[in-house]
Design a protein around this motif. Structure first.
Motif, PDB file in Angstrom:
ATOM      1  N   SER A 111      42.774  43.622  46.293  1.00 18.14           N
ATOM      2  CA  SER A 111      42.500  42.614  45.253  1.00 18.14           C
ATOM      3  C   SER A 111      44.372  42.863  45.081  1.00 18.14           C
ATOM      4  N   ASN A 171      46.619  42.226  42.906  1.00 17.17           N
ATOM      5  CA  ASN A 171      47.233  43.363  41.726  1.00 17.17           C
ATOM      6  C   ASN A 171      47.357  44.552  42.053  1.00 17.17           C
ATOM      7  N   GLU A 172      46.583  45.083  43.250  1.00 13.14           N
ATOM      8  CA  GLU A 172      45.605  46.355  43.236  1.00 13.14           C
ATOM      9  C   GLU A 172      46.946  46.817  44.014  1.00 13.14           C
ATOM     10  N   ASP A 201      41.387  41.243  40.183  1.00 12.86           N
ATOM     11  CA  ASP A 201      41.326  42.844  39.996  1.00 12.86           C
ATOM     12  C   ASP A 201      40.627  43.299  40.490  1.00 12.86           C
TER      13      ASP A 201
END
Length: 338
Positions: A319, A321-322, A200
């Motif tokens: 990252s 999740n991003e 994240d």
């Protein structure tokens, strides 16, 4: 514990069966070339390497003196070693054949000799990006089409960032590792092994001056990032932009983040700004091996089948999740649910 030099690290990887002798020697040659480029970058005006070269590359972009010099250094260092079947550079229109007077190997090397060269004259970090592929079986004279393999076929990828310290980042499919150049010894020393990118982040990198040209899902995604704590994402984000992909990716490897150069309508003839073969694929491989992700905004970047040696592509890296969140905005828009 005694510091581990790159040469020892590669020999140990060979002994463990992770790489073969030819790939080890190829990587050592590339590392030596990068040390030479690092020296030229470090001299700056003292070495008469600043400013325009007065020429353009295959993309019609003005070349800096260091663009030309870095390209020549990498070509000269690699064409005679016997580890390569062919080379390709962002600065040259077509693949470069190994001269018939030299022995040939089974690998193909692609490189961006000096990424971010527009920053040279203002003393901002630049770098070299490279990718290694296997030459197809039975091919003795590789042409452009033999380099057109998906990023998932890469044997190895890496970059060198020429900053306050010179750092080589490398993966051959078993994690991502950082080596720092000891200028006194003249050796790259292992300083971080098995780098992991945080899943994240609250940091993004994008050229906001192009916002008016972005497509609808990208507009929506950035709008929600900028809305901060009171917006749908529920947290504040910081923005960074260096205009050097090597520097952007290195920051993400160090502390997380997402780097984006999406499709826009600024030039309808270009699907994106960055080159698939020389920039996107090697950086995508490096970040995936560090637990990050890479996407075109609509799917995994390393699965894209190249159509041309200088093909451009939209890029989302960083990252995990991003990157997935940015991809979700695009896919929802395509499905009419945004």
């Amino acid at each position: 514990m005694k510091p581990t030099a790159l040469s020892r690290y590669l020999i140990e990887a060979q002994h463990q069966g992770h790489i073969n002798a030819d790939l080890r020697l190829l990587l050592e040659v590339v590392a030596r070339a990068c040390k030479t480029i690092s020296s030229a970058v470090g001299k700056g005006a003292l070495g008469d390497v600043l400013g325009d070269a007065g020429s353009g590359n295959v993309q019609g972009e003005a070349q800096k003196k260091l663009d030309v010099l870095s390209n020549e250094i990498l070509l000269e260092a690699n064409e005679w070693g016997g580890h390569l079947a062919g080379l390709a550079s962002e600065e040259m229109e077509h693949a470069h054949a190994i001269p018939s007077s030299y022995p040939r190997g089974n690998y193909l090397l692609l490189f961006d000799p000096l990424d971010g060269s527009s920053n040279i004259d203002v003393n901002v970090s630049v770098g070299t990006i490279f990718s290694v592929l296997r030459c197809p079986d039975g091919v003795t004279e590789p042409r452009d089409e033999h380099f057109l393999q998906p990023g998932s076929a890469q044997v190895c990828a890496g970059y060198t960032v020429y900053g306050p310290s010179t750092i080589l980042v490398l993966t051959f499919g078993r994690g991502t590792h950082m080596f720092t150049l000891d200028r006194e010894q003249g050796s790259f020393i292992l300083t971080r092994s098995d780098v992991q990118v945080p899943e994240d982040t609250r940091e993004f990198a994008i050229n906001m001056s192009n916002q008016r040209f972005w497509q609808a899902p990208m507009q929506a995604y950035i709008r929600d990032l900028l809305a901060g704590k009171t917006g749908p994402r529920g947290k504040d984000f910081n923005m960074r932009w260096i205009a050097s992909m090597v520097s952007e990716v290195h920051r993400i490897l160090t502390r997380g983040g997402i780097f984006m150069y999406p499709t826009d309508n600024k030039d309808p003839s270009k699907a994106g700004r960055l080159r698939l073969m020389y920039e996107a694929n090697p950086m995508g491989f490096i970040l995936e091996q560090a637990g990050g992700a890479c996407s075109t905004g609509r799917g995994r970047m390393l699965d894209v089948m190249p159509e041309g040696l200088h093909q451009r592509i939209p890029v989302f890296l960083g990252s995990r999740n991003e990157v997935a969140e940015a991809e979700r905005y695009h896919l929802n828009h395509d499905h009419g649910s945004a």
